[in-house]
Design a protein around this motif. Structure first.
Motif, PDB file in Angstrom:
ATOM      1  N   LYS A 102       5.700 -73.416  -0.274  1.00  9.07           N
ATOM      2  CA  LYS A 102       5.976 -73.454   1.161  1.00  9.07           C
ATOM      3  C   LYS A 102       7.440 -73.803   1.430  1.00  9.07           C
ATOM      4  CE  LYS A 102       1.719 -74.238   3.655  1.00  9.07           C
ATOM      5  NZ  LYS A 102       0.998 -75.104   4.568  1.00  9.07           N
ATOM      6  N   SER A 103       7.982 -74.753   0.674  1.00  4.84           N
ATOM      7  CA  SER A 103       9.373 -75.143   0.895  1.00  4.84           C
ATOM      8  C   SER A 103      10.317 -73.978   0.599  1.00  4.84           C
ATOM      9  CB  SER A 103       9.737 -76.378   0.082  1.00  4.84           C
ATOM     10  OG  SER A 103       9.732 -76.096  -1.289  1.00  4.84           O
ATOM     11  N   PHE A 104      10.017 -73.213  -0.450  1.00  2.00           N
ATOM     12  CA  PHE A 104      10.829 -72.033  -0.754  1.00  2.00           C
ATOM     13  C   PHE A 104      10.665 -70.975   0.333  1.00  2.00           C
ATOM     14  CE2 PHE A 104      11.118 -73.624  -5.136  1.00  2.00           C
ATOM     15  CZ  PHE A 104      12.468 -73.418  -5.350  1.00  2.00           C
ATOM     16  N   SER A 105       9.447 -70.815   0.845  1.00  5.67           N
ATOM     17  CA  SER A 105       9.228 -69.806   1.882  1.00  5.67           C
ATOM     18  C   SER A 105      10.003 -70.171   3.148  1.00  5.67           C
ATOM     19  CB  SER A 105       7.736 -69.623   2.175  1.00  5.67           C
ATOM     20  OG  SER A 105       7.201 -70.736   2.838  1.00  5.67           O
ATOM     21  N   TYR A 106      10.087 -71.453   3.479  1.00  5.61           N
ATOM     22  CA  TYR A 106      10.886 -71.873   4.631  1.00  5.61           C
ATOM     23  C   TYR A 106      12.370 -71.574   4.401  1.00  5.61           C
ATOM     24  CZ  TYR A 106       6.741 -74.442   6.193  1.00  5.61           C
ATOM     25  OH  TYR A 106       5.480 -74.791   6.593  1.00  5.61           O
ATOM     26  N   ALA A 107      12.828 -71.815   3.186  1.00  3.86           N
ATOM     27  CA  ALA A 107      14.229 -71.546   2.870  1.00  3.86           C
ATOM     28  C   ALA A 107      14.534 -70.054   3.000  1.00  3.86           C
ATOM     29  CB  ALA A 107      14.555 -72.032   1.460  1.00  3.86           C
ATOM     30  N   PHE A 108      13.663 -69.213   2.487  1.00  2.00           N
ATOM     31  CA  PHE A 108      13.879 -67.771   2.598  1.00  2.00           C
ATOM     32  C   PHE A 108      13.754 -67.291   4.038  1.00  2.00           C
ATOM     33  CE2 PHE A 108      12.795 -67.870  -2.013  1.00  2.00           C
ATOM     34  CZ  PHE A 108      14.036 -67.437  -2.456  1.00  2.00           C
ATOM     35  N   LYS A 109      12.905 -67.940   4.814  1.00  2.00           N
ATOM     36  CA  LYS A 109      12.776 -67.631   6.236  1.00  2.00           C
ATOM     37  C   LYS A 109      14.100 -67.947   6.949  1.00  2.00           C
ATOM     38  CE  LYS A 109       9.911 -68.865  10.220  1.00  2.00           C
ATOM     39  NZ  LYS A 109       8.804 -69.717  10.670  1.00  2.00           N
ATOM     40  N   GLY A 110      14.693 -69.080   6.607  1.00  2.52           N
ATOM     41  CA  GLY A 110      15.991 -69.446   7.179  1.00  2.52           C
ATOM     42  C   GLY A 110      17.086 -68.482   6.770  1.00  2.52           C
ATOM     43  N   LEU A 111      17.067 -68.068   5.512  1.00  4.31           N
ATOM     44  CA  LEU A 111      18.055 -67.103   5.027  1.00  4.31           C
ATOM     45  C   LEU A 111      17.900 -65.773   5.760  1.00  4.31           C
ATOM     46  CD1 LEU A 111      20.335 -66.531   3.025  1.00  4.31           C
ATOM     47  CD2 LEU A 111      18.595 -65.921   1.340  1.00  4.31           C
ATOM     48  N   ALA A 112      16.661 -65.339   5.948  1.00  8.28           N
ATOM     49  CA  ALA A 112      16.407 -64.080   6.659  1.00  8.28           C
ATOM     50  C   ALA A 112      16.879 -64.168   8.107  1.00  8.28           C
ATOM     51  CB  ALA A 112      14.921 -63.728   6.591  1.00  8.28           C
ATOM     52  N   TYR A 113      16.626 -65.309   8.749  1.00  6.21           N
ATOM     53  CA  TYR A 113      17.087 -65.509  10.136  1.00  6.21           C
ATOM     54  C   TYR A 113      18.613 -65.419  10.200  1.00  6.21           C
ATOM     55  CZ  TYR A 113      18.438 -67.745  14.456  1.00  6.21           C
ATOM     56  OH  TYR A 113      19.045 -68.018  15.665  1.00  6.21           O
ATOM     57  N   ALA A 114      19.270 -66.106   9.294  1.00 14.09           N
ATOM     58  CA  ALA A 114      20.739 -66.097   9.287  1.00 14.09           C
ATOM     59  C   ALA A 114      21.261 -64.686   9.022  1.00 14.09           C
ATOM     60  CB  ALA A 114      21.266 -67.077   8.240  1.00 14.09           C
ATOM     61  N   TYR A 115      20.628 -63.966   8.124  1.00 14.65           N
ATOM     62  CA  TYR A 115      21.050 -62.599   7.819  1.00 14.65           C
ATOM     63  C   TYR A 115      20.921 -61.705   9.061  1.00 14.65           C
ATOM     64  CZ  TYR A 115      21.377 -58.025   5.674  1.00 14.65           C
ATOM     65  OH  TYR A 115      21.757 -56.740   5.367  1.00 14.65           O
ATOM     66  N   ARG A 116      19.806 -61.852   9.766  1.00 15.53           N
ATOM     67  CA  ARG A 116      19.567 -61.025  10.955  1.00 15.53           C
ATOM     68  C   ARG A 116      20.527 -61.350  12.095  1.00 15.53           C
ATOM     69  NH1 ARG A 116      14.375 -62.675  10.213  1.00 15.53           N
ATOM     70  NH2 ARG A 116      14.494 -63.943  12.112  1.00 15.53           N
ATOM     71  N   THR A 117      20.908 -62.598  12.227  1.00 17.20           N
ATOM     72  CA  THR A 117      21.637 -63.024  13.423  1.00 17.20           C
ATOM     73  C   THR A 117      23.133 -63.257  13.214  1.00 17.20           C
ATOM     74  OG1 THR A 117      21.160 -65.374  13.021  1.00 17.20           O
ATOM     75  CG2 THR A 117      19.565 -64.123  14.357  1.00 17.20           C
ATOM     76  N   GLN A 118      23.586 -63.327  11.990  1.00 25.30           N
ATOM     77  CA  GLN A 118      24.977 -63.706  11.735  1.00 25.30           C
ATOM     78  C   GLN A 118      25.759 -62.590  11.058  1.00 25.30           C
ATOM     79  OE1 GLN A 118      26.140 -66.697  13.007  1.00 25.30           O
ATOM     80  NE2 GLN A 118      24.056 -66.651  13.847  1.00 25.30           N
ATOM     81  N   LEU A 119      26.633 -61.951  11.813  1.00 26.46           N
ATOM     82  CA  LEU A 119      27.473 -60.890  11.264  1.00 26.46           C
ATOM     83  C   LEU A 119      28.334 -61.410  10.109  1.00 26.46           C
ATOM     84  CD1 LEU A 119      28.704 -58.057  11.301  1.00 26.46           C
ATOM     85  CD2 LEU A 119      30.291 -58.877  13.063  1.00 26.46           C
TER      86      LEU A 119
END
Length: 121
Positions: A6-23
């Motif tokens: 779960k902790s890794f899944s949260y980290a990857f979720k955060g990475l995906a969010y940053a990828y989607r939103t941060q040029l």
């Protein structure tokens, strides 16, 4: 083990969010890919790879921390506030410092190899 996953899944979720939103993160990732390909092509030594990987790690980490600070600042201060602006500017400055270090390190490693490559051709 489930907690760890779960902790890794949260980290990857955060990475995906940053990828989607941060040029800027996407730009850093493109530069990372180019750097890795160039390093492979130029057959970097183990020590050179360590420096390159360190630079990639600190720049991406700084960018992710900057994103989290900006997101939190926007949440707690949705309207304009001078100090909120300072917080965001300082976080961006941290990314800039790491990126400048990475560029200097990359130049020290790649320029001599590229000069030799072009002189040999």
């Amino acid at each position: 083990m489930n907690k760890l996953w779960k902790s890794f899944s949260y980290a990857f979720k955060g990475l995906a969010y940053a990828y989607r939103t941060q040029l800027n993160l996407r730009i850093h990732l493109v530069i990372t890919a180019i750097t890795l390909l160039l390093g492979w092509y130029l057959n970097l030594t183990a020590n050179e790879w360590l420096w390159i990987l360190l630079c990639i790690t600190i720049v991406l980490s700084a960018e992710l921390l900057n994103t989290s600070i900006e997101t939190l600042t926007d949440m707690v201060s949705p309207g304009y506030h001078e100090k909120a602006g300072h917080v965001k500017d300082i976080a961006a400055a941290a990314v800039t410092i790491t990126a400048v270090f990475a560029v200097i390190t990359g130049c020290l490693i790649f320029i001599p190899k590229l000069i030799l490559l072009f002189h040999a051709a």
